[in-house]
Motif scaffolding. Structure first.
Motif, PDB file in Angstrom:
ATOM      1  N   SER A  51       0.837  -1.868   0.458  1.00  0.00           N
ATOM      2  CA  SER A  51      -0.108   0.036  -0.057  1.00  0.00           C
ATOM      3  C   SER A  51       0.951   1.580   0.096  1.00  0.00           C
ATOM      4  O   SER A  51       2.218   1.231   0.746  1.00  0.00           O
ATOM      5  CB  SER A  51      -1.056  -0.108   1.670  1.00  0.00           C
ATOM      6  N   GLY A  52       0.278   2.471  -0.035  1.00  0.00           N
ATOM      7  CA  GLY A  52       1.426   3.861  -0.470  1.00  0.00           C
ATOM      8  C   GLY A  52       2.258   3.621  -1.618  1.00  0.00           C
ATOM      9  O   GLY A  52       1.954   2.584  -2.555  1.00  0.00           O
ATOM     10  N   LEU A  53       3.074   4.718  -1.606  1.00  0.00           N
ATOM     11  CA  LEU A  53       3.936   4.623  -2.854  1.00  0.00           C
ATOM     12  C   LEU A  53       5.115   4.950  -2.400  1.00  0.00           C
ATOM     13  O   LEU A  53       5.387   6.086  -2.407  1.00  0.00           O
ATOM     14  CB  LEU A  53       3.339   5.991  -3.979  1.00  0.00           C
ATOM     15  N   GLU A  54       5.913   4.666  -0.930  1.00  0.00           N
ATOM     16  CA  GLU A  54       7.458   5.017  -0.846  1.00  0.00           C
ATOM     17  C   GLU A  54       8.354   4.118  -1.941  1.00  0.00           C
ATOM     18  O   GLU A  54       7.805   4.285  -2.704  1.00  0.00           O
ATOM     19  CB  GLU A  54       6.909   3.721   0.966  1.00  0.00           C
ATOM     20  N   GLN A  55       9.079   5.343  -0.879  1.00  0.00           N
ATOM     21  CA  GLN A  55      11.321   5.412  -2.254  1.00  0.00           C
ATOM     22  C   GLN A  55      10.948   3.555  -2.548  1.00  0.00           C
ATOM     23  O   GLN A  55      10.993   4.027  -3.617  1.00  0.00           O
ATOM     24  CB  GLN A  55      11.935   5.736  -1.158  1.00  0.00           C
ATOM     25  N   ASP A  56      11.209   2.987  -2.052  1.00  0.00           N
ATOM     26  CA  ASP A  56      11.318   1.317  -2.386  1.00  0.00           C
ATOM     27  C   ASP A  56      10.261   0.951  -3.582  1.00  0.00           C
ATOM     28  O   ASP A  56      10.553   0.337  -4.719  1.00  0.00           O
ATOM     29  CB  ASP A  56      11.338   0.245  -1.167  1.00  0.00           C
ATOM     30  N   LYS A  57       9.447   1.542  -3.548  1.00  0.00           N
ATOM     31  CA  LYS A  57       8.411   1.339  -4.816  1.00  0.00           C
ATOM     32  C   LYS A  57       8.022   1.579  -5.833  1.00  0.00           C
ATOM     33  O   LYS A  57       8.025   1.709  -7.121  1.00  0.00           O
ATOM     34  CB  LYS A  57       6.566   0.948  -3.537  1.00  0.00           C
ATOM     35  N   LEU A  58       8.642   3.247  -5.022  1.00  0.00           N
ATOM     36  CA  LEU A  58       9.102   4.207  -6.622  1.00  0.00           C
ATOM     37  C   LEU A  58      10.099   3.672  -7.566  1.00  0.00           C
ATOM     38  O   LEU A  58      10.148   3.896  -8.623  1.00  0.00           O
ATOM     39  CB  LEU A  58       8.903   5.587  -6.089  1.00  0.00           C
ATOM     40  N   ASP A  59      11.188   3.416  -6.236  1.00  0.00           N
ATOM     41  CA  ASP A  59      12.594   2.868  -7.864  1.00  0.00           C
ATOM     42  C   ASP A  59      11.638   1.474  -8.315  1.00  0.00           C
ATOM     43  O   ASP A  59      12.468   1.574  -9.621  1.00  0.00           O
ATOM     44  CB  ASP A  59      13.429   2.556  -6.363  1.00  0.00           C
ATOM     45  N   ALA A  60      11.118   0.863  -7.087  1.00  0.00           N
ATOM     46  CA  ALA A  60      10.688  -0.195  -8.235  1.00  0.00           C
ATOM     47  C   ALA A  60       9.894   0.054  -9.515  1.00  0.00           C
ATOM     48  O   ALA A  60      10.254  -0.603 -10.267  1.00  0.00           O
ATOM     49  CB  ALA A  60       9.969  -1.313  -7.901  1.00  0.00           C
ATOM     50  N   TYR A  61       8.914   1.067  -9.667  1.00  0.00           N
ATOM     51  CA  TYR A  61       8.448   2.053 -10.379  1.00  0.00           C
ATOM     52  C   TYR A  61       8.917   1.965 -11.954  1.00  0.00           C
ATOM     53  O   TYR A  61       8.898   2.135 -13.170  1.00  0.00           O
ATOM     54  CB  TYR A  61       7.649   2.291 -10.152  1.00  0.00           C
ATOM     55  N   TRP A  62      10.217   3.035 -11.563  1.00  0.00           N
ATOM     56  CA  TRP A  62      11.475   3.609 -11.994  1.00  0.00           C
ATOM     57  C   TRP A  62      12.345   2.776 -12.729  1.00  0.00           C
ATOM     58  O   TRP A  62      12.620   2.547 -13.812  1.00  0.00           O
ATOM     59  CB  TRP A  62      12.152   4.624 -11.491  1.00  0.00           C
ATOM     60  N   THR A  63      12.527   1.350 -12.061  1.00  0.00           N
ATOM     61  CA  THR A  63      13.574   0.818 -12.922  1.00  0.00           C
ATOM     62  C   THR A  63      12.612  -0.083 -13.739  1.00  0.00           C
ATOM     63  O   THR A  63      12.925  -0.067 -14.935  1.00  0.00           O
ATOM     64  CB  THR A  63      14.038  -0.089 -11.740  1.00  0.00           C
TER      65      THR A  63
END
Length: 264
Positions: free
Chosen positions: A163-175
């Motif tokens: 849930s949410g859009l924490e930094q680790d999830k953002l890193d996964a999206y960007w990668t």
């Protein structure tokens, strides 16, 4: 034909190209010929073989693409959000400081490995195409998509499910975004229509005013755009080999993958 005999209308084993184009698509046919065998070897042709080649590469790539689209919509991930209005290109090296985009060196080992594999593949594909070796280039692309689908994405699913859009999830999206948008450029000479769809929906949709109008008008990727950690690459290759050997041992012992083991 699929039995090794020369195709001939008189023999009745001739396959009409238009039927393959209608059933499998032009990109699937192109990919089958480019990735099947070295061009100086004979290639056994059948619609089933084209379908298998498409399943192993194009469908696998499309599934990763659809995964990204679904979860990006759910979380509202927008690669252009927070970016500079005067951006001159949609290439990774000029994305600049976008909202939540950290440099690769600050991301997890899994993200750094994926971007490193991307750089190594770019290097291999460029060298192979410069030597007119489409077979070696296609094999490198197939290995990259295999790693993206069956290793990176499988290891990262829990990151996208959180849930949410924490930094680790953002890193996964960007990668994942950087990998897919770069692959769109890499496969353009091989599968031009699939490449165009990926490009339009990933790059042009984000930067309609600044990105080139077509994937075939953009510059081919450079391996210098992504860092390579050689030690990490070797370590991950060893981990993947161990996992493959484990699956093979399970298959030989007729033990399902999800069944726990007391020892290995």
């Amino acid at each position: 034909d699929e039995k090794g005999a020369k195709m001939s209308k008189s023999k009745g084993n001739y396959v009409e190209p238009k039927s393959i184009l209608n059933s499998q698509g032009a990109d699937a046919l192109r990919w089958y010929f480019l990735s099947g065998v070295q061009p100086w070897n004979s290639l056994r042709f059948s619609e089933r073989a084209v379908a298998m080649a498409s399943k192993d590469f194009l469908i696998k790539l499309r599934n990763v693409f659809q995964f990204f689209l679904i979860y990006a919509r759910i979380d509202g991930f927008d690669p252009a959000r927070g970016g500079s209005a005067g951006i001159a290109s949609a290439r990774p090296s000029t994305w600049g400081e976008h909202a939540g985009r950290r440099p690769p060196a600050e991301r997890s080992a899994l993200d750094r490995w994926m971007l490193g594999e991307l750089a190594l593949t770019i290097r291999t594909v460029r060298e192979a195409l410069d030597a007119y070796d489409s077979f070696r280039a296609s094999q490198a692309l197939a290995e990259l998509v295999e790693g993206l689908s069956n290793w990176y994405l499988r290891r990262s699913r829990n990151r996208f499910w959180g849930s949410g859009l924490e930094q680790d999830k953002l890193d996964a999206y960007w990668t994942l975004y950087e990998a897919l948008s770069t692959i769109a450029l890499l496969v353009a000479p091989f599968t031009p229509f699939v490449a165009e769809e990926l490009y339009q929906r990933l790059v042009r949709a984000a930067w309609p005013a600044s990105a080139p109008a077509s994937v075939h008008l953009d510059e081919y990727p450079s391996s210098e755009e992504f860092p390579v950690d050689e030690r990490l690459a070797r370590g991950m290759a060893l981990a993947r080999e161990a996992a493959a050997l484990g699956r093979a041992a399970r298959a030989e012992a007729k033990l399902k993958v999800r069944m726990p083991l007391s020892e290995a």
